[in-house]
Write a protein that holds these residues in place. Structure first.
Motif, mmCIF file in Angstrom:
data_model
loop_
_atom_site.group_PDB
_atom_site.id
_atom_site.type_symbol
_atom_site.label_atom_id
_atom_site.label_comp_id
_atom_site.label_asym_id
_atom_site.label_seq_id
_atom_site.Cartn_x
_atom_site.Cartn_y
_atom_site.Cartn_z
ATOM 1 N N SER A 13 37.004 81.203 75.609
ATOM 2 C CA SER A 13 37.657 82.330 76.301
ATOM 3 C C SER A 13 37.007 83.672 75.980
ATOM 4 O O SER A 13 37.392 84.692 76.569
ATOM 5 C CB SER A 13 39.142 82.384 75.920
ATOM 6 N N THR A 14 36.018 83.706 75.104
ATOM 7 C CA THR A 14 35.428 84.981 74.666
ATOM 8 C C THR A 14 34.923 85.842 75.824
ATOM 9 O O THR A 14 35.211 87.047 75.870
ATOM 10 C CB THR A 14 34.321 84.721 73.626
ATOM 11 N N PRO A 15 34.172 85.305 76.820
ATOM 12 C CA PRO A 15 33.742 86.163 77.932
ATOM 13 C C PRO A 15 34.898 86.751 78.742
ATOM 14 O O PRO A 15 34.763 87.845 79.304
ATOM 15 C CB PRO A 15 32.896 85.216 78.799
ATOM 16 N N ILE A 16 36.033 86.057 78.817
ATOM 17 C CA ILE A 16 37.203 86.602 79.522
ATOM 18 C C ILE A 16 37.694 87.840 78.769
ATOM 19 O O ILE A 16 38.006 88.882 79.365
ATOM 20 C CB ILE A 16 38.343 85.567 79.626
ATOM 21 N N HIS A 17 37.760 87.725 77.442
ATOM 22 C CA HIS A 17 38.164 88.859 76.593
ATOM 23 C C HIS A 17 37.212 90.033 76.800
ATOM 24 O O HIS A 17 37.647 91.185 76.950
ATOM 25 C CB HIS A 17 38.180 88.404 75.133
ATOM 26 N N PHE A 18 35.900 89.758 76.843
ATOM 27 C CA PHE A 18 34.916 90.834 77.026
ATOM 28 C C PHE A 18 35.051 91.474 78.412
ATOM 29 O O PHE A 18 34.889 92.685 78.560
ATOM 30 C CB PHE A 18 33.496 90.300 76.835
ATOM 31 N N ALA A 19 35.343 90.653 79.439
ATOM 32 C CA ALA A 19 35.512 91.190 80.797
ATOM 33 C C ALA A 19 36.672 92.178 80.835
ATOM 34 O O ALA A 19 36.605 93.217 81.499
ATOM 35 C CB ALA A 19 35.752 90.053 81.792
ATOM 36 N N GLN A 20 37.724 91.876 80.083
ATOM 37 C CA GLN A 20 38.876 92.778 80.051
ATOM 38 C C GLN A 20 38.604 93.999 79.168
ATOM 39 O O GLN A 20 38.900 95.137 79.546
ATOM 40 C CB GLN A 20 40.109 92.023 79.556
ATOM 41 N N LYS A 21 38.004 93.765 78.011
ATOM 42 C CA LYS A 21 37.794 94.850 77.040
ATOM 43 C C LYS A 21 36.762 95.866 77.526
ATOM 44 O O LYS A 21 36.947 97.076 77.385
ATOM 45 C CB LYS A 21 37.338 94.253 75.705
ATOM 46 N N HIS A 22 35.671 95.380 78.113
ATOM 47 C CA HIS A 22 34.534 96.268 78.413
ATOM 48 C C HIS A 22 34.369 96.592 79.896
ATOM 49 O O HIS A 22 33.701 97.571 80.235
ATOM 50 C CB HIS A 22 33.233 95.627 77.919
ATOM 51 N N TYR A 23 34.947 95.772 80.796
ATOM 52 C CA TYR A 23 34.640 95.941 82.224
ATOM 53 C C TYR A 23 35.874 96.085 83.100
ATOM 54 O O TYR A 23 35.790 95.949 84.322
ATOM 55 C CB TYR A 23 33.751 94.774 82.709
ATOM 56 N N GLY A 24 37.001 96.344 82.474
ATOM 57 C CA GLY A 24 38.194 96.678 83.247
ATOM 58 C C GLY A 24 38.768 95.549 84.079
ATOM 59 O O GLY A 24 39.343 95.791 85.146
ATOM 60 N N LEU A 25 38.628 94.311 83.598
ATOM 61 C CA LEU A 25 39.279 93.193 84.293
ATOM 62 C C LEU A 25 40.779 93.465 84.331
ATOM 63 O O LEU A 25 41.438 93.554 83.293
ATOM 64 C CB LEU A 25 38.993 91.871 83.558
ATOM 65 N N GLU A 242 28.771 90.324 68.349
ATOM 66 C CA GLU A 242 30.147 90.700 68.718
ATOM 67 C C GLU A 242 30.958 89.448 69.055
ATOM 68 O O GLU A 242 32.142 89.347 68.697
ATOM 69 C CB GLU A 242 30.127 91.661 69.910
ATOM 70 N N ALA A 243 30.293 88.490 69.712
ATOM 71 C CA ALA A 243 30.974 87.224 70.055
ATOM 72 C C ALA A 243 31.363 86.465 68.790
ATOM 73 O O ALA A 243 32.502 86.001 68.649
ATOM 74 C CB ALA A 243 30.074 86.361 70.940
ATOM 75 N N VAL A 244 30.430 86.356 67.846
ATOM 76 C CA VAL A 244 30.710 85.647 66.584
ATOM 77 C C VAL A 244 31.851 86.331 65.835
ATOM 78 O O VAL A 244 32.764 85.671 65.311
ATOM 79 C CB VAL A 244 29.438 85.567 65.705
#
Length: 308
Positions: A13-25, A242-244
């Motif tokens: 799920s890490t890329p989903i978290h990044f999409a919300q945190k950094h790209y305004g998902l 950052e992912a790790v």
């Protein structure tokens, strides 16, 4: 208002978290620790709008609905989330000396999160690979396929699955390798084998309510969601430290396991669409394994809303 997205709160799920945190998902992320089978129930009940889960769970759910004559299975496939297969670890209790190999599980009690979930479906794929399935001719039709196990114990969560193999309520269960590994390392459960999915492992689905012709604005919002996920994946690929850090502090993994997992996983550059051949081959294997009925009215193309 953003979508309600069902997801499994694991390393994937890490890329989903990044999409919300950094790209305004713009979405409410709704965790489903019990997995894809539970998300299917939630999609059909209108509790979530989009689900990100296991290929075999989604395809089995739609196939079962088609077999039952239901025109609307509640969701359709819109995207691809992970390109690589999933490694399912096969686990038993720490103190079960009678279980020494995968072959000793034939006819045993399998623990699953839910009927129709990945952990359930893979039990049949394992049985098919090992030659444990009773030939369908011997039991009439594929719908009457004899189970290769003496019991299927529904336990909902990973924690309850671990407890059941130690208490003897179940003999074994299957769960993703790295999620299981921490519990091998601490001695709670023991690994007896592993099996890979014969397909790319994660897909994205959307509720048929959103995909109806009356709501084209919802369709464009799904495209926007997939674009945001693409950005989250690119960020994941470009910021491994950052992912790790996220996986080892916010999720249930050690830093060493997070690094090891990163070597094994590949996300797509574009999440949009699903390869029809992947769905066809999944249906074929699920029919062979007796999860779906051969000639039971399963229509693989009808499962797909967006093709690659």
């Amino acid at each position: 208002m953003g979508f309600r997205i069902g997801f499994v709160p694991e390393h994937f799920s890490t890329p989903i978290h990044f999409a919300q945190k950094h790209y305004g998902l713009d979405a409410e992320l709704v965790p489903f620790p019990s997995g894809t089978g539970h998300m299917i129930t939630a999609l059909r009940a209108g509790e979530i709008d989009v689900g990100i889960g296991l290929t075999e769970g989604w395809v089995a759910g739609l196939g079962k609905a088609q077999e039952a004559g239901e025109e609307d299975g509640g969701y359709r496939l819109v995207g691809t989330y992970v390109e690589t297969p999933l490694c399912w670890a096969i686990s038993t209790g720490a103190d079960r000396p009678e279980i020494q190999s995968v072959d000793s599980l034939q006819g045993g009690k399998i623990g699953v999160s839910r009927i129709g979930s990945g952990s359930y479906v893979m039990g049949y794929v394992l049985a098919d690979e090992r030659g444990w399935l009773v030939p369908t001719a011997a039991v009439g039709t594929a719908k009457e396929q004899a189970s290769p196990y003496s019991d299927t114990v529904v336990l909902n969560t990973f924690e309850k699955l671990r407890g059941a193999v130690n208490s003897g309520e179940a003999d074994f269960f299957m769960w993703e390798h790295f999620t299981s590994k921490r519990y091998y390392d601490n001695g709670e459960i023991r690994k007896v084998g592993e099996i890979y999915t014969p397909w790319s492992s994660w897909k994205i689905v959307a509720s048929t309510r959103l995909l109806s012709a009356e709501s084209p604005q919802d369709t464009s919002r799904i495209d926007d969601l997939l674009d945001k996920l693409n950005l989250g994946i690119r960020h994941f690929n470009e910021h491994t430290e950052e992912a790790v850090q996220y996986i080892s502090t916010q999720l249930d993994y050690s830093e060493a396991d997070a690094r090891e997992w990163l070597k094994t996983v590949r996300f797509p550059e574009r999440t949009q669409g699903v390869d029809p051949q992947v769905v066809d081959s999944t249906v074929e294997i699920l029919c062979k394994a007796g999860v779906l009925a051969v000639g039971g009215g399963v229509n693989a193309p009808a499962m797909i809303e967006k093709t690659r």
